[in-house]
Design a protein around this motif. Structure first.
Motif, PDB file in Angstrom:
ATOM      1  N   UNK A 156     -19.297 -20.294  -8.377  1.00 34.55           N
ATOM      2  CA  UNK A 156     -18.260 -20.956  -9.163  1.00 34.55           C
ATOM      3  C   UNK A 156     -17.617 -22.167  -8.481  1.00 34.55           C
ATOM      4  N   UNK A 157     -17.638 -22.208  -7.165  1.00 35.16           N
ATOM      5  CA  UNK A 157     -16.949 -23.273  -6.421  1.00 35.16           C
ATOM      6  C   UNK A 157     -17.829 -23.780  -5.273  1.00 35.16           C
ATOM      7  N   UNK A 158     -19.010 -24.217  -5.622  1.00 35.80           N
ATOM      8  CA  UNK A 158     -19.988 -24.611  -4.611  1.00 35.80           C
ATOM      9  C   UNK A 158     -19.485 -25.790  -3.766  1.00 35.80           C
ATOM     10  N   UNK A 159     -18.947 -26.815  -4.387  1.00 36.83           N
ATOM     11  CA  UNK A 159     -18.490 -27.994  -3.658  1.00 36.83           C
ATOM     12  C   UNK A 159     -17.322 -27.630  -2.735  1.00 36.83           C
ATOM     13  N   UNK A 160     -16.399 -26.863  -3.250  1.00 36.36           N
ATOM     14  CA  UNK A 160     -15.259 -26.428  -2.443  1.00 36.36           C
ATOM     15  C   UNK A 160     -15.711 -25.549  -1.277  1.00 36.36           C
ATOM     16  N   UNK A 161     -16.689 -24.683  -1.527  1.00 34.89           N
ATOM     17  CA  UNK A 161     -17.220 -23.830  -0.461  1.00 34.89           C
ATOM     18  C   UNK A 161     -17.892 -24.674   0.621  1.00 34.89           C
ATOM     19  N   UNK A 162     -18.670 -25.663   0.215  1.00 34.50           N
ATOM     20  CA  UNK A 162     -19.322 -26.548   1.188  1.00 34.50           C
ATOM     21  C   UNK A 162     -18.285 -27.349   1.979  1.00 34.50           C
ATOM     22  N   UNK A 163     -17.260 -27.805   1.307  1.00 34.73           N
ATOM     23  CA  UNK A 163     -16.202 -28.552   1.999  1.00 34.73           C
ATOM     24  C   UNK A 163     -15.499 -27.657   3.013  1.00 34.73           C
ATOM     25  N   UNK A 214     -16.789 -25.021   4.571  1.00 34.05           N
ATOM     26  CA  UNK A 214     -17.719 -24.775   5.685  1.00 34.05           C
ATOM     27  C   UNK A 214     -17.791 -26.003   6.597  1.00 34.05           C
ATOM     28  N   UNK A 215     -17.810 -27.188   6.025  1.00 31.90           N
ATOM     29  CA  UNK A 215     -17.837 -28.418   6.839  1.00 31.90           C
ATOM     30  C   UNK A 215     -16.543 -28.554   7.644  1.00 31.90           C
ATOM     31  N   UNK A 216     -15.413 -28.273   7.030  1.00 28.25           N
ATOM     32  CA  UNK A 216     -14.137 -28.348   7.736  1.00 28.25           C
ATOM     33  C   UNK A 216     -14.095 -27.325   8.868  1.00 28.25           C
ATOM     34  N   UNK A 217     -14.606 -26.150   8.619  1.00 30.78           N
ATOM     35  CA  UNK A 217     -14.656 -25.113   9.648  1.00 30.78           C
ATOM     36  C   UNK A 217     -15.567 -25.534  10.799  1.00 30.78           C
ATOM     37  N   UNK A 218     -16.708 -26.139  10.483  1.00 29.29           N
ATOM     38  CA  UNK A 218     -17.627 -26.604  11.523  1.00 29.29           C
ATOM     39  C   UNK A 218     -16.988 -27.709  12.370  1.00 29.29           C
ATOM     40  N   UNK A 219     -16.332 -28.660  11.720  1.00 26.48           N
ATOM     41  CA  UNK A 219     -15.667 -29.734  12.468  1.00 26.48           C
ATOM     42  C   UNK A 219     -14.539 -29.193  13.337  1.00 26.48           C
ATOM     43  N   UNK A 220     -13.795 -28.259  12.814  1.00 27.13           N
ATOM     44  CA  UNK A 220     -12.724 -27.639  13.595  1.00 27.13           C
ATOM     45  C   UNK A 220     -13.294 -26.945  14.823  1.00 27.13           C
ATOM     46  N   UNK A 221     -14.401 -26.261  14.661  1.00 26.00           N
ATOM     47  CA  UNK A 221     -15.045 -25.575  15.779  1.00 26.00           C
ATOM     48  C   UNK A 221     -15.517 -26.565  16.837  1.00 26.00           C
TER      49      UNK A 221
END
Length: 116
Positions: free
Chosen positions: A10-17, A19-26
């Motif tokens: 239902x929220x593919x774009x939001x989920x990808x965003x 995950x990307x934010x989490x990766x950058x934070x890491x």
């Protein structure tokens, strides 16, 4: 697991965003931790100057503001590239590395005396 599949459907774009934010934070958190561990080691503090060092490295090693280091090296902000090494600074200014080292140590002593 059903919640994750629902979010993905239902929220593919939001989920990808997310995950990307989490990766950058890491990545940034890892860089901060590595930097803290590196500069906490006494071996990296007040190191004798070497030709490969940059003004930023010297600033971090001697715990000096960048402006103090640039003044001690006899260069102005923006005069040379940010990643310029002491070898290039020495060639640019015509000052020997030993004289640059003495100037940086003098600047560090003066700065530390005025900022206890």
């Amino acid at each position: 697991m059903r919640r994750l599949s629902y979010l993905w459907r239902e929220h593919r774009v939001l989920s990808l965003a997310f995950v990307m934010a989490l990766a950058l934070t890491t990545v940034f958190l890892f860089r901060i931790i590595v930097g803290m561990v590196y500069w906490a080691d006494p071996m990296h503090q007040d190191r004798p100057l070497e030709m490969w060092m940059t003004p930023r490295y010297i600033s971090m090693s001697f715990d000096l503001p960048r402006e103090e280091v640039l003044d001690a090296l006899g260069i102005k902000e923006g005069e040379l590239k940010r990643s310029t090494t002491l070898r290039r600074i020495s060639e640019h200014t015509g000052v020997d590395i030993k004289d640059l080292e003495a100037a940086v140590e003098d600047a560090a002593t003066k700065f530390r005396a005025s900022h206890p």
